[in-house]
Design an enzyme around this catalytic site. Structure first.
Site, PDB file in Angstrom:
ATOM      1  N   TRP A  58     135.627  53.896 -25.840  1.00  0.00           N
ATOM      2  CA  TRP A  58     134.602  53.022 -26.403  1.00  0.00           C
ATOM      3  C   TRP A  58     133.850  53.639 -27.578  1.00  0.00           C
ATOM      4  CZ3 TRP A  58     133.910  48.059 -26.413  1.00  0.00           C
ATOM      5  CH2 TRP A  58     132.704  47.534 -26.901  1.00  0.00           C
ATOM      6  N   ASP A  93     138.568  51.575 -22.283  1.00  0.00           N
ATOM      7  CA  ASP A  93     137.371  50.796 -21.993  1.00  0.00           C
ATOM      8  C   ASP A  93     137.664  49.307 -22.241  1.00  0.00           C
ATOM      9  OD1 ASP A  93     134.381  49.988 -22.071  1.00  0.00           O
ATOM     10  OD2 ASP A  93     134.290  52.134 -21.643  1.00  0.00           O
ATOM     11  N   LYS A 176     136.472  51.938 -14.303  1.00  0.00           N
ATOM     12  CA  LYS A 176     135.076  51.799 -14.707  1.00  0.00           C
ATOM     13  C   LYS A 176     134.694  50.343 -14.482  1.00  0.00           C
ATOM     14  CE  LYS A 176     132.002  51.951 -18.738  1.00  0.00           C
ATOM     15  NZ  LYS A 176     131.896  52.315 -20.180  1.00  0.00           N
ATOM     16  N   ASP A 178     131.757  47.710 -14.784  1.00  0.00           N
ATOM     17  CA  ASP A 178     130.567  47.619 -15.620  1.00  0.00           C
ATOM     18  C   ASP A 178     129.829  46.301 -15.363  1.00  0.00           C
ATOM     19  OD1 ASP A 178     128.791  48.314 -17.590  1.00  0.00           O
ATOM     20  OD2 ASP A 178     130.214  48.194 -19.244  1.00  0.00           O
ATOM     21  N   ARG A 231     126.235  55.117 -13.186  1.00  0.00           N
ATOM     22  CA  ARG A 231     125.434  55.328 -14.379  1.00  0.00           C
ATOM     23  C   ARG A 231     123.948  55.383 -14.010  1.00  0.00           C
ATOM     24  NH1 ARG A 231     127.482  53.651 -19.320  1.00  0.00           N
ATOM     25  NH2 ARG A 231     125.335  53.686 -20.098  1.00  0.00           N
ATOM     26  N   ASP A 235     123.207  52.894 -22.340  1.00  0.00           N
ATOM     27  CA  ASP A 235     124.255  53.513 -23.159  1.00  0.00           C
ATOM     28  C   ASP A 235     123.691  54.574 -24.098  1.00  0.00           C
ATOM     29  OD1 ASP A 235     125.916  51.745 -21.949  1.00  0.00           O
ATOM     30  OD2 ASP A 235     126.582  50.738 -23.777  1.00  0.00           O
TER      31      ASP A 235
END
Length: 717
Positions: A58, A93, A176, A178, A231, A235
């Site tokens: 990403w 990603d 991942k 998200d 997380r 970001d």
């Protein structure tokens, strides 16, 4: 991913932050506020025993990806030696998907940019000894659908089992998952992340599971139970302010990290050009110190980004070893004063990783000590600078002049360890070789208050107070070097009364890494519990507190009156007590005298001992109130003596002679006056670590109380 615009308006919900102390005193980070219940045990899929390492597409390409770029990234990881130092995951990603699912509802790779399909890419990675990661979301849309105008609605909502089976069939090794505004689809976060985690496990293929819940903080207590990493920040971007703010937000969360479950402050920006080499070095140092995932996010095929300097940062094996240390402890903040930050991280070999970070724009000297960082038990320590590779030594000071935005990172290793002295030693009086607690530092002679050093209170368990001991918070390890000289440990354990009936823990004692004593579950409602362990021959002892498997909320655990018995007591046979060295001696007037009476003033002012007309050549002359303590080491069987008031005071005085074994009275003369003849007194010392000879004033004051322990003999085996 999150909307990059949201970083201006989003505020982390966590209340945890570093405690600032203007004086420079030791601090720890504040406890994180959990949403509801305490954190559950880590996901048991046998993955992520150390933080994940790899590369993610990403930050390098956003949606501009294709299979050629992904293969080129893998080739670069291998050719540049990054695979050799531990980077293994190549993670695609968002934006790998076709705009629509198949007629059967299956996800599909974009046919133009990924014409060979995901399975072919996975095979390519596996052929190089690497692993492939993919991206998905729990709602109806991905973040690129929302923020980048990527076509389609490609989330896994309603397709969790189907998608998990597809990932497994393709040979995917990492997912991942998200958030991406899944709440707008009415999705419950815990249920959604749990559902996909179960679906992945049900495939039978080992797939590392990384989740991104929004808001990132406070950390939901269920996250460690369903994912390998989660997380903890919004970001990251390629600026100093963004990077250091992510570190600051992640630092207070150390208690949540453990093998198989890691706090994730987002990817590495090293190489992307927005920070200086110095700042990238700090970035790498702090991520390693925090046991964070090391996921590169730059174009490794671009010579302007994959420079020698940047590859040197990403490939520093000493720094990577700190991140990957199998003990699995995230580093904690020791002090934070005016932008000068000290962190410490315990390592498997008994060493400590220490970071000295200068967040300011002016060079500064940052200092700490081996004691402050949780190291101890040694006369000298080796300091290895993990960036310059310089090796020096210290007797305790850890200090460096640190440039603006730079970090000096040391590995501090005990060079010459010192075993505890002979005798019965309170652990709180000894220097430990390593100590780490769940929240806040380990405290000496106080309970653990979870935050700054010294914020606890007098230890109390079940209504009983203790003046000596160690206050911890699960999960906690405290290690002492023994050098093979100690024989036993005794302690009274329990959850401190300050948390009422809350909390549940298990106390354990490990000799050279092997468990030799276990309290079983202890709750806040339980009375104090004795715990003892045989340390014979051990080089190290570790006092461990676990969270009993139900999270560490309220787990304020006390090792009260914890003592080590080390060395040997008196020699085998009959020992004249006046010829032995006492551990301690207190007296009402003047010093305790050997082989004479007590004259009540200076040393040596007494006379030959005489009680009721009988003289004695050996003994101890005291004056009430008096305590004389000797170390036995568990090897003695009996004490015999004749007691009485010395004839030098005539018929005056009245006292009581008592013998205590390990603090418990086992013999008592009853009242003795100056008019009484000598009185025989004996006591069974079997198994005792200490014996105390006590004289009290019989309750009527201590005038004329010249008390003789005549011909005292301790017999040992």
């Amino acid at each position: 991913m999150t909307d990059p615009r949201s970083t201006v308006r989003r505020r982390l919900a966590a209340t945890a932050s570093a405690v600032l102390v203007a004086t420079g005193a030791l601090v720890a980070t504040t406890a994180v506020q959990l949403v509801s219940a305490p954190p559950a045990a880590a996901l048991d899929n046998h993955l992520g025993r150390t933080p994940q390492m790899g590369w993610n597409s990403w930050n390098a390409y956003r949606c501009g990806i294709d299979e050629t770029k992904i293969k080129a990234a893998a080739d670069a990881i291998v050719s540049k030696g990054l695979q050799t130092v531990g980077y293994q995951y190549v993670n695609i990603d968002d934006c790998w998907q076709a705009a629509t699912r198949g007629t059967d509802g299956a996800l599909q790779a974009d046919p133009v940019r990924f014409p060979s399909g995901i399975k072919a890419l996975a095979d390519y990675m596996h052929g190089k000894g690497l692993k492939l990661g993919l991206y998905a979301t729990p709602g109806s849309r991905t973040c690129a659908n929302i923020w980048d105008g990527y076509p389609g609605q490609l989330g896994s909502l309603g397709h969790e089992t189907q998608d998990a089976k597809a990932f497994a069939a393709w040979g995917v090794d990492y997912l991942k998952y998200d958030w991406c505004k899944a709440d707008e689809d009415g999705v419950d976060a815990q249920q959604a992340f749990t559902t996909m985690g179960k679906a992945l496990n049900d495939t039978g293929r080992p797939i590392f599971y990384s989740i991104h819940r929004e808001p990132q903080q406070p950390v939901d207590p269920w996250r460690p139970a369903v994912a390998n990493s989660w997380r903890t920040t919004s970001d990251i971007s390629d600026t100093w302010s963004s990077m250091i703010s992510k570190a600051q937000a992640n630092q207070p969360l150390a208690a949540l990290a453990r093998p198989g479950a890691w706090n994730d402050p987002d990817m590495l920006e090293v190489g992307n050009g927005g920070m200086t080499t110095t700042e990238y070095r700090t970035h790498m140092s702090l991520w390693a110190q925090m046991a964070a995932p090391l996921l590169m996010g730059t174009d490794l095929t671009d010579p302007a980004k994959a420079t020698t300097a940047n590859l040197g940062i990403l490939g520093n094996t000493d720094v990577i070893a700190v991140d990957q240390d199998p003990l699995g402890r995230q580093g904690t903040v020791v002090s934070r004063v005016g932008g000068l930050v000290v962190m410490t991280k315990p390592l498997t070999d008994g060493s400590r990783a220490v970071t000295l970070t200068n967040e300011t724009t002016t060079a500064a000297t940052i200092s700490t000590t081996t004691g402050a960082i949780g190291a101890g038990g040694a006369a000298t320590y080796q300091l290895k600078d993990l960036w310059s590779k310089a090796v020096t030594s210290t007797t305790g000071a850890v200090s460096a002049t640190v440039a603006p935005h730079d970090t000096v990172m040391y590995k501090v290793t005990p060079a010459t360890r010192v075993a505890p002295p002979t005798g019965l030693n309170q652990l709180s009086d000894l220097a430990w070789s390593a100590a780490a607690g769940g929240w806040g530092p380990v405290e000496r002679n106080l309970s653990n208050g979870e935050q700054a050093a010294g914020d606890g209170s007098t230890m109390s368990i079940g209504g009983t107070s203790y003046t000596k001991g160690l206050g911890t918070h699960a999960a906690s390890d405290i290690t002492y070097y023994l050098g093979g000289t100690c024989t036993s440990l005794t302690a009274t354990v329990g959850i401190d009364d300050e948390v009422a009936n809350n909390g549940s823990v298990v106390f354990q004692v490990l000799r050279d890494g092997v468990k030799i004593a276990d309290s079983g579950p202890v709750t806040g409602a339980d009375a104090p519990k004795p715990l003892q362990a045989d340390l014979t021959g051990g080089q190290n002892v570790t006092l461990r507190v676990t969270d009993a498997g139900n999270g560490n909320a309220y787990d304020h655990a006390d090792w009260a009156d914890a003592k080590l018995s080390c060395g040997h007591g008196p020699a085998a046979g009959a020992n004249a007590v006046s010829g032995l060295t006492w551990t301690s001696a207190t007296n009402g007037y003047g010093p305790v005298e050997r082989d004479t009476s007590n004259g009540g003033s200076g040393a040596g002012d007494g006379t030959s001992m005489k009680i009721g007309g009988t003289g004695y050549t050996k003994g101890l002359g005291t004056h009430a109130n008096s305590d004389i303590t000797y170390f036995l080491g568990g090897g003695c069987t009996s004490l015999t003596t004749t007691v009485g008031i010395d004839d030098e005071v005539g018929n005056n005085g009245s006292v009581v002679f008592q013998v205590l074994r390990d603090g418990v009275k086992i013999a008592d003369s009853g009242p003795v006056t100056g008019a009484d003849a000598g009185k025989a007194l004996q006591a069974d010392l079997t198994g005792g670590q200490e014996v105390t000879l006590r004289v009290t004033d019989a309750g009527n004051g201590n005038s004329y109380d010249h008390a003789d322990w005549a011909q005292p003999v301790i017999t040992c085996t």
